[in-house]
Scaffold this motif. Structure first.
Motif, PDB file in Angstrom:
ATOM      1  N   PHE A 187      -2.252  -4.083   9.219  1.00 19.91           N
ATOM      2  CA  PHE A 187      -1.235  -4.856   8.548  1.00 19.91           C
ATOM      3  C   PHE A 187       0.026  -5.236   9.502  1.00 19.91           C
ATOM      4  O   PHE A 187       0.273  -4.462  10.332  1.00 19.91           O
ATOM      5  CB  PHE A 187      -0.734  -4.332   7.259  1.00 19.91           C
ATOM      6  CG  PHE A 187      -0.137  -2.910   7.333  1.00 19.91           C
ATOM      7  CD1 PHE A 187       1.182  -2.945   7.244  1.00 19.91           C
ATOM      8  CD2 PHE A 187      -0.858  -1.777   7.353  1.00 19.91           C
ATOM      9  CE1 PHE A 187       1.798  -1.820   7.160  1.00 19.91           C
ATOM     10  CE2 PHE A 187      -0.392  -0.589   7.181  1.00 19.91           C
ATOM     11  CZ  PHE A 187       0.824  -0.565   7.407  1.00 19.91           C
ATOM     12  N   VAL A 188       0.742  -6.247   9.076  1.00 21.06           N
ATOM     13  CA  VAL A 188       2.062  -6.455   9.846  1.00 21.06           C
ATOM     14  C   VAL A 188       3.347  -5.549   9.179  1.00 21.06           C
ATOM     15  O   VAL A 188       3.280  -5.442   8.022  1.00 21.06           O
ATOM     16  CB  VAL A 188       2.412  -7.969   9.829  1.00 21.06           C
ATOM     17  CG1 VAL A 188       3.757  -8.199  10.216  1.00 21.06           C
ATOM     18  CG2 VAL A 188       1.154  -8.977  10.248  1.00 21.06           C
ATOM     19  N   GLU A 189       4.150  -5.315  10.041  1.00 22.01           N
ATOM     20  CA  GLU A 189       5.293  -4.322   9.567  1.00 22.01           C
ATOM     21  C   GLU A 189       5.870  -5.017   8.129  1.00 22.01           C
ATOM     22  O   GLU A 189       6.185  -6.068   8.086  1.00 22.01           O
ATOM     23  CB  GLU A 189       6.375  -4.527  10.656  1.00 22.01           C
ATOM     24  CG  GLU A 189       7.853  -3.725  10.086  1.00 22.01           C
ATOM     25  CD  GLU A 189       8.670  -3.633  11.231  1.00 22.01           C
ATOM     26  OE1 GLU A 189       9.586  -3.048  11.198  1.00 22.01           O
ATOM     27  OE2 GLU A 189       8.483  -4.445  12.386  1.00 22.01           O
ATOM     28  N   ASP A 190       6.082  -3.917   7.028  1.00 18.71           N
ATOM     29  CA  ASP A 190       6.435  -4.018   5.921  1.00 18.71           C
ATOM     30  C   ASP A 190       6.861  -2.999   5.153  1.00 18.71           C
ATOM     31  O   ASP A 190       6.240  -1.969   5.692  1.00 18.71           O
ATOM     32  CB  ASP A 190       5.481  -4.955   5.175  1.00 18.71           C
ATOM     33  CG  ASP A 190       5.761  -5.662   3.840  1.00 18.71           C
ATOM     34  OD1 ASP A 190       6.941  -5.668   3.527  1.00 18.71           O
ATOM     35  OD2 ASP A 190       5.054  -6.208   2.900  1.00 18.71           O
ATOM     36  N   THR A 191       7.405  -3.114   4.081  1.00 16.84           N
ATOM     37  CA  THR A 191       7.347  -1.885   3.238  1.00 16.84           C
ATOM     38  C   THR A 191       6.155  -1.421   2.512  1.00 16.84           C
ATOM     39  O   THR A 191       5.414  -2.577   1.968  1.00 16.84           O
ATOM     40  CB  THR A 191       8.466  -2.007   1.998  1.00 16.84           C
ATOM     41  OG1 THR A 191       9.974  -2.365   2.686  1.00 16.84           O
ATOM     42  CG2 THR A 191       8.913  -0.672   1.192  1.00 16.84           C
ATOM     43  N   VAL A 192       5.835  -0.321   2.707  1.00 16.00           N
ATOM     44  CA  VAL A 192       4.418   0.006   1.839  1.00 16.00           C
ATOM     45  C   VAL A 192       4.733   0.884   0.690  1.00 16.00           C
ATOM     46  O   VAL A 192       5.361   2.057   0.417  1.00 16.00           O
ATOM     47  CB  VAL A 192       3.735   0.906   3.156  1.00 16.00           C
ATOM     48  CG1 VAL A 192       2.317   1.249   2.583  1.00 16.00           C
ATOM     49  CG2 VAL A 192       3.558   0.081   4.374  1.00 16.00           C
ATOM     50  N   GLU A 193       3.666   0.480  -0.296  1.00 14.87           N
ATOM     51  CA  GLU A 193       3.636   1.292  -1.485  1.00 14.87           C
ATOM     52  C   GLU A 193       2.599   2.279  -1.591  1.00 14.87           C
ATOM     53  O   GLU A 193       1.372   1.916  -0.947  1.00 14.87           O
ATOM     54  CB  GLU A 193       3.591   0.221  -2.666  1.00 14.87           C
ATOM     55  CG  GLU A 193       3.714   1.298  -4.050  1.00 14.87           C
ATOM     56  CD  GLU A 193       3.254  -0.153  -4.879  1.00 14.87           C
ATOM     57  OE1 GLU A 193       2.029  -0.049  -5.455  1.00 14.87           O
ATOM     58  OE2 GLU A 193       4.164  -0.702  -5.559  1.00 14.87           O
ATOM     59  N   ALA A 194       2.698   3.645  -2.108  1.00 14.14           N
ATOM     60  CA  ALA A 194       1.592   4.329  -2.224  1.00 14.14           C
ATOM     61  C   ALA A 194       1.771   5.245  -3.281  1.00 14.14           C
ATOM     62  O   ALA A 194       2.759   5.299  -4.093  1.00 14.14           O
ATOM     63  CB  ALA A 194       1.560   5.422  -0.928  1.00 14.14           C
ATOM     64  N   ASP A 195       0.767   6.117  -3.878  1.00 10.21           N
ATOM     65  CA  ASP A 195       0.770   6.904  -4.983  1.00 10.21           C
ATOM     66  C   ASP A 195       0.329   8.275  -4.325  1.00 10.21           C
ATOM     67  O   ASP A 195      -0.288   8.424  -3.467  1.00 10.21           O
ATOM     68  CB  ASP A 195      -0.220   6.568  -5.925  1.00 10.21           C
ATOM     69  CG  ASP A 195       0.426   5.401  -6.977  1.00 10.21           C
ATOM     70  OD1 ASP A 195       0.809   5.838  -7.903  1.00 10.21           O
ATOM     71  OD2 ASP A 195       0.415   4.333  -6.586  1.00 10.21           O
ATOM     72  N   VAL A 196       1.211   9.403  -5.010  1.00  8.72           N
ATOM     73  CA  VAL A 196       0.616  10.802  -4.959  1.00  8.72           C
ATOM     74  C   VAL A 196       0.168  11.118  -6.399  1.00  8.72           C
ATOM     75  O   VAL A 196       0.704  10.828  -7.323  1.00  8.72           O
ATOM     76  CB  VAL A 196       1.797  11.686  -4.581  1.00  8.72           C
ATOM     77  CG1 VAL A 196       1.815  11.516  -2.953  1.00  8.72           C
ATOM     78  CG2 VAL A 196       2.923  11.495  -5.324  1.00  8.72           C
ATOM     79  N   VAL A 197      -0.922  11.963  -6.455  1.00  2.00           N
ATOM     80  CA  VAL A 197      -1.578  12.316  -7.603  1.00  2.00           C
ATOM     81  C   VAL A 197      -2.079  13.545  -7.716  1.00  2.00           C
ATOM     82  O   VAL A 197      -2.503  14.147  -6.886  1.00  2.00           O
ATOM     83  CB  VAL A 197      -3.029  11.170  -7.838  1.00  2.00           C
ATOM     84  CG1 VAL A 197      -3.771  11.633  -9.096  1.00  2.00           C
ATOM     85  CG2 VAL A 197      -2.780   9.771  -7.488  1.00  2.00           C
ATOM     86  N   LEU A 198      -1.686  13.991  -8.726  1.00  2.49           N
ATOM     87  CA  LEU A 198      -2.003  15.447  -9.206  1.00  2.49           C
ATOM     88  C   LEU A 198      -3.558  15.539 -10.193  1.00  2.49           C
ATOM     89  O   LEU A 198      -3.709  14.561 -10.421  1.00  2.49           O
ATOM     90  CB  LEU A 198      -0.987  16.274  -9.967  1.00  2.49           C
ATOM     91  CG  LEU A 198       0.344  16.150  -9.370  1.00  2.49           C
ATOM     92  CD1 LEU A 198       1.376  16.962 -10.346  1.00  2.49           C
ATOM     93  CD2 LEU A 198       0.344  17.042  -7.940  1.00  2.49           C
ATOM     94  N   THR A 199      -4.035  16.771 -10.303  1.00  2.99           N
ATOM     95  CA  THR A 199      -5.188  16.969 -10.886  1.00  2.99           C
ATOM     96  C   THR A 199      -4.817  16.950 -12.521  1.00  2.99           C
ATOM     97  O   THR A 199      -5.711  16.751 -13.418  1.00  2.99           O
ATOM     98  CB  THR A 199      -5.814  18.257 -10.452  1.00  2.99           C
ATOM     99  OG1 THR A 199      -5.127  19.145 -10.850  1.00  2.99           O
ATOM    100  CG2 THR A 199      -6.417  18.147  -9.135  1.00  2.99           C
ATOM    101  N   GLY A 200      -3.619  17.024 -12.636  1.00  2.43           N
ATOM    102  CA  GLY A 200      -3.247  16.805 -14.152  1.00  2.43           C
ATOM    103  C   GLY A 200      -1.933  16.742 -14.463  1.00  2.43           C
ATOM    104  O   GLY A 200      -1.245  16.188 -13.336  1.00  2.43           O
TER     105      GLY A 200
END
Length: 370
Positions: free
Chosen positions: A277-290
């Motif tokens: 992808f081209v330079e940009d602000t990136v969104e992500a998620d961190v996920v727990l098991t509960g």
């Protein structure tokens, strides 16, 4: 004795004629099966006398019928095919086309979505001919039958159409949890969502596991994370969680148990970008098991390129994604600095001593100067 001699001779003569006739018929059938063309000459040699003319006419007619080609199959170069694209179709005959060629008639069961020419010609001596099938974009999966007809015989093949964008995958952060535990699900599209994003419909088979009506995959992204809230149960219970979009429905089974909830662990990190992808602000998620415990869960996020990947406006090379108490996930964002060319990197998360690295390696290209 002498009086019966003519009858004996006549019987022998008839026996010889019958034998010649049977031999002639066998020769004719052998030639028909082998595709021979000299049926009449063979029969004239093998069978003479009474009955030969009848055998000859029958064998010739049988040979001509056997030699008539018919459609053996219809195939497509790409099948399934994304609606709106073209593909090459092929008609194959059971035997070579005769002198002058063979005109095979074509028909589509649903010409609004699959258009084919009215006919295609197979050249003399050939068995196949190709044609172009044009299709229309479709909002759901569909199969359209295409029929080839020749000499009163037909061959049919279904061309399967898929939407340009459809649901490709669905996962749950856990397959078995104690009732009352919160968890997440992830949906994945086959291609990035359009400018206004995409709504993926969600459904649960039981009120014991609740999901929102839909989850939105943001513009330009392929994945989205959704929450699943569960209730305590007195005995083990199975619940089906489903997601649907683009004519595709995917389901996963969630098992609720009566046991106490275990302490949550880091389950996954999901970066909502394509591999390049081209330079940009990136969104992500961190996920727990509960669900995160009281006070929340502080998950550390980092990259393998700390000099270029930053997690706040001040250029921090590490970030903290704080998951609120009772929630299984939270979003975080990161950006870039000092990019002089394409950069390949990975993103990882760490919680309670466990580190998870996003399975995808990414390549970011800097924005063009000016």
């Amino acid at each position: 004795m002498l009086r019966s001699l003519p009858k004996i001779m006549e019987a022998r003569s008839m026996s010889r004629q019958l034998k010649r006739a049977l031999v002639g018929a066998a020769a004719a059938l052998a030639l028909v099966v082998s595709g021979g063309t000299s049926v009449a000459a063979a029969i004239g040699t093998a069978a003479t006398g009474a009955g030969a003319e009848t055998i000859e006419s029958v064998a010739v007619a049988a040979h001509l019928r056997a030699a008539k080609p018919k459609p053996a199959a219809v195939t497509f170069a790409v099948n399934p095919l994304v609606g709106g694209k073209k593909t090459t179709g092929t008609v194959r005959l059971s035997a070579p086309a005769p002198a002058g060629g063979a005109k095979v008639m074509l028909a589509s069961k649903n010409p609004a979505f699959v258009k084919v020419p009215a006919s295609v010609k197979v050249k003399a001596g050939k068995r196949t001919a190709t044609f172009t099938a044009k299709t229309k974009a479709t909002a759901k999966k569909r199969a359209v039958a295409v029929t080839a007809t020749l000499n009163g015989k037909k061959a049919v093949k279904k061309l399967k159409l898929t939407p340009k964008r459809f649901l490709k995958g669905m996962t749950l952060s856990q397959a078995t949890v104690p009732g009352g535990t919160a968890l997440t699900g992830t949906v994945t599209l086959n291609s990035p969502a359009p400018a206004k994003g995409v709504g993926v419909r969600l459904e649960s088979s039981s009120f014991r596991a609740e999901v929102d009506v839909a989850v939105t995959v943001p513009a330009g992204q392929r994945t989205a994370v959704f929450n699943i809230g569960t209730q305590k149960v007195a005995a083990q219970q199975k619940v089906k969680i489903s997601a649907a979009y683009g004519g595709v429905t995917l389901s996963r089974t969630l098992t609720l148990t009566a046991g106490a909830a275990a302490a949550p662990e880091l389950y996954d990190i999901v970066v909502h970008k394509d591999a390049a992808f081209v330079e940009d602000t990136v969104e992500a998620d961190v996920v727990l098991t509960g669900p995160a415990p009281a006070g929340g869960a502080a998950v550390e996020v980092t990259s393998n390129k700390p000099g270029n990947v930053v997690f706040d406006a001040q250029g921090a090379t590490k970030g903290i994604a704080l998951i609120p108490a009772g929630q299984p996930n939270v979003k975080f964002y990161f950006g870039f600095k000092n990019l002089t060319g394409p950069l390949t990197f990975t993103i990882s998360a760490t919680y309670n001593g466990k580190t998870v690295v996003d399975a995808q390696t990414f390549t970011v290209t800097p924005l063009a100067a000016g």
